[in-house]
Enzyme design. Sequence first.
Site, PDB file in Angstrom:
ATOM      1  N   ARG A   1       0.833  -1.188   0.000  1.00 39.39           N
ATOM      2  CA  ARG A   1       0.000   0.000   0.000  1.00 39.39           C
ATOM      3  C   ARG A   1       0.876   1.249   0.000  1.00 39.39           C
ATOM      4  O   ARG A   1       1.964   1.231  -0.598  1.00 39.39           O
ATOM      5  CB  ARG A   1      -0.981  -0.085   1.169  1.00 39.39           C
ATOM      6  CG  ARG A   1      -1.974  -1.241   0.950  1.00 39.39           C
ATOM      7  CD  ARG A   1      -2.817  -1.621   2.140  1.00 39.39           C
ATOM      8  NE  ARG A   1      -3.840  -0.629   2.467  1.00 39.39           N
ATOM      9  CZ  ARG A   1      -4.806  -0.858   3.348  1.00 39.39           C
ATOM     10  NH1 ARG A   1      -4.892  -2.025   3.973  1.00 39.39           N
ATOM     11  NH2 ARG A   1      -5.699   0.086   3.622  1.00 39.39           N
TER      12      ARG A   1
ATOM     13  N   TRP B   1       6.021   6.367   2.541  1.00 42.72           N
ATOM     14  CA  TRP B   1       6.710   7.641   2.299  1.00 42.72           C
ATOM     15  C   TRP B   1       8.202   7.387   2.134  1.00 42.72           C
ATOM     16  O   TRP B   1       8.774   6.498   2.777  1.00 42.72           O
ATOM     17  CB  TRP B   1       6.494   8.598   3.481  1.00 42.72           C
ATOM     18  CG  TRP B   1       7.300   9.877   3.413  1.00 42.72           C
ATOM     19  CD1 TRP B   1       6.984  11.019   2.739  1.00 42.72           C
ATOM     20  CD2 TRP B   1       8.566  10.119   4.037  1.00 42.72           C
ATOM     21  NE1 TRP B   1       7.968  11.963   2.909  1.00 42.72           N
ATOM     22  CE2 TRP B   1       8.962  11.431   3.702  1.00 42.72           C
ATOM     23  CE3 TRP B   1       9.423   9.356   4.846  1.00 42.72           C
ATOM     24  CZ2 TRP B   1      10.151  12.002   4.138  1.00 42.72           C
ATOM     25  CZ3 TRP B   1      10.605   9.930   5.281  1.00 42.72           C
ATOM     26  CH2 TRP B   1      10.959  11.232   4.929  1.00 42.72           C
TER      27      TRP B   1
ATOM     28  N   LEU C   1       9.149  -3.006   3.006  1.00 40.18           N
ATOM     29  CA  LEU C   1       9.474  -3.738   1.788  1.00 40.18           C
ATOM     30  C   LEU C   1       8.363  -3.563   0.758  1.00 40.18           C
ATOM     31  O   LEU C   1       7.187  -3.484   1.113  1.00 40.18           O
ATOM     32  CB  LEU C   1       9.616  -5.240   2.070  1.00 40.18           C
ATOM     33  CG  LEU C   1      10.721  -5.720   2.991  1.00 40.18           C
ATOM     34  CD1 LEU C   1      10.629  -7.232   3.141  1.00 40.18           C
ATOM     35  CD2 LEU C   1      12.074  -5.337   2.454  1.00 40.18           C
TER      36      LEU C   1
ATOM     37  N   CYS D   1       1.366   1.857   4.862  1.00 38.49           N
ATOM     38  CA  CYS D   1       1.258   0.420   4.583  1.00 38.49           C
ATOM     39  C   CYS D   1      -0.112  -0.135   4.968  1.00 38.49           C
ATOM     40  O   CYS D   1      -0.275  -1.350   5.126  1.00 38.49           O
ATOM     41  CB  CYS D   1       2.363  -0.360   5.290  1.00 38.49           C
ATOM     42  SG  CYS D   1       4.024   0.200   4.865  1.00 38.49           S
TER      43      CYS D   1
END
Length: 261
Positions: free
Chosen positions: A92, A95, A170, A200
């Site tokens: 998702r 930054w 990741l 995320c």
Amino acid sequence: MTAPRDPFFPADQSIRASTAPIDVRELGLVDYQQAWDLQADLAAKRARDEIGDTVLVLEHPSTFTAGKRTQPEDMPDPSYPVPVVGVDRGGRITWHGEGQLVIYPIIKLAEPVDVVDYVRRLEEAIIEAVRLAGVRTAGRIDGRSGVWVPSTTPAADPAAPTRDRKVAALGIRITRGVTMHGLSLNCDNTLDHYAHIVACGIDDADVTTMSLELGRRAPPAEMGPLLVDALRRALAGELVVANHSFASAPDPSKGLKKRRS
């Protein structure tokens, strides 16, 4: 986190298709789109065996990147003055910015390609580097990618978050057996921008930096060599994936539709 099945290759065996040394390129501060274009070019060349395995080490100017599972509620307010780039990696929104170490491995994986094992080896490399730097309890949360510090570990800096907190993220893509995108390690960057997104897709935990955890500056220049060496060893099977899980939590991307372009 143990894989849902045994890996295709023994833990002490390389998952790279090549035995040649990896070309490590330290690029400094690079615009996100420019780095993405470079990755795509190198990955295409690697797939054609025109170049060898390559690892890009860099930082980005402040940018949000929205992976394929990003949801509308994850996004920043449109008026917020940081660009959002939709990308072709998994996961998702997150930054990137100065003070955060970003590593993009352009690696041709051995056949049969084992995506789960590759991700676990990336995590193992990060855990090794972070622990060597002094964050001894860093590990995994089953069900979530990345590297985490448990809430039971007090950070050296009292300004640090206190819940379970992610220190490294990741996001990968593998095309024609060649990896793209990779990992980001929060070193001495600000956390202010994370407050404007659901990072995320996780709202029940926090993010942190190496500097907050250690109570001193831990810039990318310090962490880069540790992480590159650990990555090389993990891919080669010299650094064996171990069970460093300290908790479990729901996968924030499971079952979600892909972001519309």
